[in-house]
Design a protein around this motif. Structure first.
Motif, mmCIF file in Angstrom:
data_model
loop_
_atom_site.group_PDB
_atom_site.id
_atom_site.type_symbol
_atom_site.label_atom_id
_atom_site.label_comp_id
_atom_site.label_asym_id
_atom_site.label_seq_id
_atom_site.Cartn_x
_atom_site.Cartn_y
_atom_site.Cartn_z
ATOM 1 N N ARG A 72 -3.030 -6.115 4.135
ATOM 2 C CA ARG A 72 -3.008 -7.837 3.827
ATOM 3 C C ARG A 72 -1.800 -8.337 3.987
ATOM 4 N NH1 ARG A 72 -5.896 -11.945 4.125
ATOM 5 N NH2 ARG A 72 -5.556 -13.537 2.460
ATOM 6 N N TYR A 73 -0.566 -7.436 3.564
ATOM 7 C CA TYR A 73 0.908 -8.112 3.629
ATOM 8 C C TYR A 73 1.398 -7.808 4.755
ATOM 9 C CZ TYR A 73 5.803 -8.644 2.328
ATOM 10 O OH TYR A 73 6.926 -9.423 2.600
ATOM 11 N N PHE A 74 1.228 -6.559 5.428
ATOM 12 C CA PHE A 74 2.043 -6.207 6.651
ATOM 13 C C PHE A 74 1.231 -6.700 7.814
ATOM 14 C CE2 PHE A 74 4.200 -3.008 3.976
ATOM 15 C CZ PHE A 74 5.503 -3.329 4.331
ATOM 16 N N GLU A 75 -0.029 -6.408 7.805
ATOM 17 C CA GLU A 75 -0.865 -6.694 8.994
ATOM 18 C C GLU A 75 -1.752 -7.946 8.906
ATOM 19 O OE1 GLU A 75 -2.362 -3.671 10.800
ATOM 20 O OE2 GLU A 75 -0.738 -2.281 9.764
ATOM 21 N N GLU A 76 -1.833 -8.678 7.931
ATOM 22 C CA GLU A 76 -2.304 -10.014 7.449
ATOM 23 C C GLU A 76 -3.857 -9.794 8.148
ATOM 24 O OE1 GLU A 76 0.073 -13.225 8.997
ATOM 25 O OE2 GLU A 76 2.012 -12.489 8.204
ATOM 26 N N MET A 77 -4.241 -9.013 7.392
ATOM 27 C CA MET A 77 -5.922 -8.590 7.990
ATOM 28 C C MET A 77 -6.572 -9.355 7.083
ATOM 29 S SD MET A 77 -7.737 -5.109 8.654
ATOM 30 C CE MET A 77 -6.748 -4.591 9.913
#
Lengths: 193, 168
Positions: A150-155
């Motif tokens: 969620r944070y790094f890949e913004e999935m």
């Protein structure tokens, strides 16, 4: 713009699956898959395992596993969420093995890392990365994975749910806990920076 | 739109993390890492395939040695069975001899009988030695071949066929 990119991605996925499942030339499909996804998978793995050497090792294991098991891919999920699931499992398995081998050493390394942070005067990309890695490494597996995706890949939660097989509500709660823990960790370390 | 909302939420919940997100978080990678990756993955795949072939061969080795043992045991069993059957057939052939054939055999091989055994058997049968021409301690001493033959003929007449068969 996003819609046309999504359509393009879906078409590429379909083409890759078709090539991989064809018995004549699966290597061609695999090359296309690597071109398309290696970098994304690398950063996902790297966010979980930390160092480049470890990430390289886990990425190769992931790709080899994908190549070997692509014939069993039933297309019940998106190709890329299936790839992320394999990569996540490989990374977490790797971390567990590492922990078993180096439980005592890790504590020592953590202390040394904090000590070295105090000596630094500025936060460049590598330093930020190391700091976040250190914070992420303190999280339980589930929170760690949700945080990275969620944070790094913004999935999206929908895709994360497909990867981890957990409800979106559960994922939101996990991410919230992870976010708080990492933020707290950063606030504690900040005084040394 | 969704991304903007997410960043706003992040700022509210975790301001430090939101601040770090704005910076370049990715560390440098070795030059040409991704262009070289394909080669390394295929090399590892080939290595794993050849290793898997080798380990399959190694896994077969114990099976082969077991099969060798099984083959050896079967061969030994076959030889033993053949010998046993062959002997049995010979015994059966012997057992199926008629009394005429046995009598003929005894007469043909009479010279091969041990004279001492015959005398001993005669004693067991309470043979009347007074009919014997010699009076010496050893009844076979100073006896001519003709006398002995005559004596043996009379002795054989007194022994039944079964006893003679047992003497063979």
């Amino acid at each position: 713009m996003d819609r046309s990119k999504n359509r393009q991605d879906a078409a590429t996925e379909q083409r890759i699956i078709q090539l991989l499942q064809e018995e004549r030339d699966p290597e061609r499909g695999f090359k296309l898959l690597m071109e398309q996804y290696s970098e994304r998978l690398y950063w996902h793995i790297r966010s979980l395992v930390g160092s480049h050497e470890n990430a390289d090792d886990v990425l190769q294991n992931t790709l080899i596993k994908v190549f070997k098991s692509i014939s069993g891919f039933k297309q019940q999920s998106k190709l890329y969420t299936w790839l992320y699931r394999i990569a996540t499992n490989e990374a977490l398995t790797f971390l567990k093995k590492e922990q078993r081998h180096q439980t005592e050493d890790l504590e020592g390394e953590g202390k040394n890392h904090l000590y070295s942070l105090r000596a630094e005067t500025s936060l460049d990309g590598q330093r930020i990365w190391d700091l976040l890695q250190q914070a992420v490494s303190t999280l339980p597996d589930k929170q760690k994975t949700v945080f990275v995706l969620r944070y790094f890949e913004e999935m999206s939660y929908r895709d994360i749910s497909e990867i981890l097989g957990t409800s979106e509500g559960g994922l939101k709660a996990s991410f919230h806990h992870a976010l708080k823990k990492v933020e707290n960790y950063l606030s504690r370390v900040e005084m040394y920076i | 739109m969704k991304k903007k909302a997410w960043h706003k939420e992040l700022k509210e919940q975790a301001p430090r993390l939101a601040k770090l997100k704005e910076k370049n978080l990715r560390p440098d990678l070795p030059d040409g890492y991704f262009s070289d990756l394909e080669k390394r993955v295929f090399r590892r795949l080939n290595e794993e395939q050849s290793m898997s072939l080798n380990s399959n061969q190694q896994r077969r080795l114990p099976l082969y040695s077991v099969l060798q043992w099984v083959a050896a045991v079967v061969l030994l069993a076959a030889i033993a069975t053949w010998i046993y059957t062959h002997r049995k057939v010979e015994n059966l052939q012997e057992a199926s001899l008629t009394s005429e054939e046995v009598e003929f055999y005894i007469l043909e091989h009479l010279d091969e009988f041990d004279e001492g055994i015959l005398v001993e058997q005669a004693d067991k049968l309470s043979f009347d030695w007074t009919a014997w021409p010699s009076e010496s301690a050893n009844p076979l001493e100073n006896v001519s071949d003709e006398e002995l033959d005559g004596y043996l003929d009379s002795l054989l007449d007194g022994i039944d066929e079964t006893t003679l068969e047992n003497l063979l």
